[in-house]
Enzyme design. Structure first.
Site, PDB file in Angstrom:
ATOM      1  N   TYR A   1      90.089  -4.352  55.228  1.00  0.00           N
ATOM      2  CA  TYR A   1      88.961  -3.692  55.892  1.00  0.00           C
ATOM      3  C   TYR A   1      87.981  -4.697  56.485  1.00  0.00           C
ATOM      4  O   TYR A   1      87.171  -4.340  57.334  1.00  0.00           O
ATOM      5  CB  TYR A   1      88.181  -2.788  54.930  1.00  0.00           C
ATOM      6  CG  TYR A   1      88.940  -1.641  54.311  1.00  0.00           C
ATOM      7  CD1 TYR A   1      90.253  -1.334  54.666  1.00  0.00           C
ATOM      8  CD2 TYR A   1      88.334  -0.855  53.351  1.00  0.00           C
ATOM      9  CE1 TYR A   1      90.927  -0.290  54.067  1.00  0.00           C
ATOM     10  CE2 TYR A   1      89.002   0.202  52.742  1.00  0.00           C
ATOM     11  CZ  TYR A   1      90.300   0.477  53.106  1.00  0.00           C
ATOM     12  OH  TYR A   1      90.957   1.510  52.510  1.00  0.00           O
TER      13      TYR A   1
ATOM     14  N   HIS B   1      97.964  -2.579  48.341  1.00  0.00           N
ATOM     15  CA  HIS B   1      97.616  -1.651  49.414  1.00  0.00           C
ATOM     16  C   HIS B   1      98.821  -0.835  49.896  1.00  0.00           C
ATOM     17  O   HIS B   1      98.702   0.364  50.119  1.00  0.00           O
ATOM     18  CB  HIS B   1      97.000  -2.414  50.590  1.00  0.00           C
ATOM     19  CG  HIS B   1      96.080  -1.593  51.418  1.00  0.00           C
ATOM     20  ND1 HIS B   1      94.912  -2.078  51.925  1.00  0.00           N
ATOM     21  CD2 HIS B   1      96.129  -0.317  51.818  1.00  0.00           C
ATOM     22  CE1 HIS B   1      94.282  -1.142  52.608  1.00  0.00           C
ATOM     23  NE2 HIS B   1      95.012  -0.055  52.560  1.00  0.00           N
TER      24      HIS B   1
END
Length: 190
Positions: free
Chosen positions: A48, A106
């Protein structure tokens, strides 16, 4: 606040604030606002690009660190034992904390077994309170559960009224893995 108790006894807030697609420039203010209105779980990820802003907000918010629950995720470019090990320390540094409450893989790409071994070591060293995965379909989750020392505490998958993940949920329950939703409001779709 309601809590889910993970398979290792750690209590995780049932409601969290995610910072996906929040720019680093805006993220600190957004996280400070979220904490001010009562959020205690903050979810970010290496990919991110805003772990530093989350860390700054946590440092400035005035809420004791042990009352906050920070989640981040190891990105696929950091897959494998050595790369993941280095990325965990980098995330700790960016988040300005001695420990991460929940660290997830992730996505199940690259050498995620090596990544998980690095996470298990960091967990056993006290750098992580809980470890788990994100976006693991039942076949990948079951396979991982069979070959690890520390079972995943969480599987964070897209879950909402239009995508309820009933089959995946049944397997998570069978293996003692907490089902956590990303996109619980379908990201404004439909």
């Amino acid at each position: 606040m309601e809590y889910a108790t993970l398979n290792n006894g750690v209590k995780m807030p049932m409601l969290g604030y995610g910072v996906y697609q929040v720019s680093n420039e805006e993220c600190e203010r957004c996280v400070l606002d979220a904490i001010a209105v009562g959020y205690r779980a903050i979810d970010t990820a290496q990919s991110y690009g805003n772990e530093e802003a989350v860390g700054s907000a946590v440092a400035k918010c005035g809420v004791p660190r042990n009352e906050l629950f920070l989640t981040t995720k190891v990105w696929i470019s950091n897959a494998g034992y050595e790369a993941a090990k280095a990325s965990i320390d980098k995330s700790l540094q960016k988040l300005k904390t001695d420990y991460i409450d929940l660290l997830l893989i992730h996505q199940p790409f690259g050498d995620y077994y090596g990544t998980y071994r690095a996470m298990e070591e960091a967990y056993q060293a006290g750098k992580l309170r809980a470890i788990g995965v994100s976006n693991f379909y039942p076949d990948r989750l079951i396979d991982l559960c069979q070959f690890v020392e520390v079972p995943p505490a969480v599987n964070q998958v897209e879950t909402h009224v239009f995508h309820q993940q009933q089959t995946a949920h049944a397997y998570m329950k069978k293996y003692g893995v907490q089902h956590e939703s990303w996109g619980p409001f379908a990201e404004g779709r439909s």
